[in-house]
Design a protein around this motif. Sequence first.
Motif, short mmCIF file in Angstrom:
data_model
loop_
_atom_site.label_atom_id
_atom_site.label_comp_id
_atom_site.label_asym_id
_atom_site.label_seq_id
_atom_site.Cartn_x
_atom_site.Cartn_y
_atom_site.Cartn_z
N LEU A 14 0.86 -1.18 0.00
CA LEU A 14 0.00 0.00 0.00
C LEU A 14 0.90 1.24 0.00
O LEU A 14 1.83 1.34 0.81
N ARG A 15 0.64 2.16 -0.92
CA ARG A 15 1.44 3.39 -1.02
C ARG A 15 0.51 4.60 -0.94
O ARG A 15 -0.66 4.55 -1.32
N ARG A 16 1.08 5.71 -0.46
CA ARG A 16 0.44 7.00 -0.62
C ARG A 16 1.44 7.86 -1.38
O ARG A 16 2.45 8.27 -0.82
N GLU A 17 1.12 8.12 -2.65
CA GLU A 17 2.10 8.69 -3.58
C GLU A 17 3.33 7.78 -3.57
O GLU A 17 3.21 6.59 -3.84
N LYS A 18 4.51 8.28 -3.21
CA LYS A 18 5.71 7.44 -3.20
C LYS A 18 5.99 6.85 -1.82
O LYS A 18 6.92 6.05 -1.67
N THR A 19 5.21 7.25 -0.83
CA THR A 19 5.44 6.78 0.55
C THR A 19 4.88 5.37 0.74
O THR A 19 3.72 5.11 0.43
N LYS A 20 5.71 4.48 1.26
CA LYS A 20 5.27 3.11 1.53
C LYS A 20 4.58 3.06 2.89
O LYS A 20 5.10 3.59 3.88
N LEU A 21 3.42 2.42 2.95
CA LEU A 21 2.63 2.33 4.18
C LEU A 21 2.56 0.90 4.67
O LEU A 21 2.61 -0.04 3.88
N ASN A 22 2.43 0.74 5.99
CA ASN A 22 2.17 -0.58 6.56
C ASN A 22 0.70 -0.91 6.32
O ASN A 22 -0.18 -0.25 6.86
N PRO A 23 0.39 -1.93 5.52
CA PRO A 23 -1.02 -2.19 5.19
C PRO A 23 -1.87 -2.69 6.36
O PRO A 23 -3.09 -2.49 6.36
N GLU A 24 -1.25 -3.35 7.35
CA GLU A 24 -2.04 -4.02 8.39
C GLU A 24 -2.99 -3.11 9.15
O GLU A 24 -4.15 -3.47 9.38
N PRO A 25 -2.56 -1.87 9.57
CA PRO A 25 -3.53 -1.01 10.29
C PRO A 25 -4.70 -0.57 9.41
O PRO A 25 -5.71 -0.11 9.95
N TRP A 26 -4.58 -0.69 8.11
CA TRP A 26 -5.66 -0.26 7.19
C TRP A 26 -6.69 -1.35 6.98
O TRP A 26 -7.82 -1.06 6.56
N LEU A 27 -6.31 -2.60 7.26
CA LEU A 27 -7.20 -3.73 6.94
C LEU A 27 -8.03 -4.16 8.14
O LEU A 27 -7.60 -4.05 9.29
N ASN A 28 -9.22 -4.63 7.84
CA ASN A 28 -10.15 -5.10 8.88
C ASN A 28 -9.89 -6.57 9.15
O ASN A 28 -10.26 -7.43 8.37
N ARG A 29 -9.24 -6.85 10.28
CA ARG A 29 -8.93 -8.25 10.62
C ARG A 29 -9.76 -8.67 11.80
O ARG A 29 -9.53 -9.56 12.50
#
Length: 434
Positions: A419-434
């Motif tokens: 998962l990216r925001r523009e060129k910044t790499k993001l940790n996907p786990e906090p964005w996902l519903n687990r």
Amino acid sequence: MKRCLVVLICCFVIVTTLFAQSNKLIKELESKRGALQKQIAETESLLKDTKKDVGSQLNNLAVLTGQIDERKRYIASMTKDVSAIDRELGSLRRQLRGLRKDLKDKKKKYELSVKYLYKNKSIEEKLMFIFSADDLAKMYRRLRYVREYATFQRLQGEQIVKKQEQINKKRAELNQVKAAKEKLLKGREDEKHKLESQEKKKRTLVANLQKKQKALQNEIRKKRREANQLNAKIDRLIAKEIEKARKRAEEEARREKAARQKNKSKGKSRKTESTSRRRKARPLEKYSMSKADRKLSGNFASNKGRLPMPISGSYIIVSHYGKYAVEGLRNVKLDNKGIDIQGRPGAQARAIFDGKVAAVFKLNGLFNILVRHGSYISVYCNLSSASVKQGESVSTKQSLGEIFSDLAHNGRTVLHFQLRREKTKLNPEPWLNR
């Protein structure tokens, strides 16, 4: 009399509602734990590769570590549920104490009214009380008083019966919640034993890998080369997508400016054009978006923590985001730009949000897909097929293609997700519903 009846009805409704609330709490907690338990049970079958080569053992270590993480998360969830049930038990005990105190007060008042009636029980005494009034108005009031007092005494008796029923229900509710807590505590102990068994298996696997340091380092270097090649390609495509978005924003700004200039005077128009040229000459310092992109970005960001998993069916996260050392292995460090999610053979990669396919490309014989959500870009790698094309709009949970199953490793099926925001790499786990 009417007021007493209303109070009785309200008390009954409140107790019934509270009982339903406790049941609802227990069912909600059980439902959440049930989903986690099912997830763990379904992923236990993924650890079935019995090959002794380093690659297979590293894969098994990743699966086992993921299962241990899931089980720890499950145990933490159970501990949290125990605290919630403890709070509910405390609330129920306070309610029960209040009901018992209320019952005691009502019994005392009822006892006094019975004693009073016993002293004035004869019809003659009641009649004397009524007819000894000075005038007709007082006589009527005394007659009404006698009738209302008799009704009041009857309602007091009914209130005591109702209050006792409330206490019995509250006691049953308390016992039900206690039983749920005991069951939960026993389940937590069982899970702790399973966790200890898995950690023992992991220690054995790590000990085997430690004996194969040279082969292990070769395997890590191979995986690192493949990851670098993939990330370099993704970075180039994202840079192109950002540039496209910037040009769309500039074009939109030009159109809006042209529309505004039509409503201005000729002199003001020249002045605005001159200012515009000066501004245009300045280098673009930051990423800009069109209105549509800004709206989509805002919608995406507002759903943080609620986005669906990018894989269909049961899954387990076998590699997390960021740089970290593999526990127990010397000089084994990983740098993951996303997360690796293992599922069952036949699992589909699916879009985590509405968006537009920015790119579909092949690398080492496998498909990789980029989906743009405004300034956010989700990346799906390691697919055996792609069911979407560049420029195509996709909706949340729409299938993007089938994830590759490696037959050389018993059908190991792993989606690499970024998962990216523009060129910044993001940790996907906090964005996902687990």
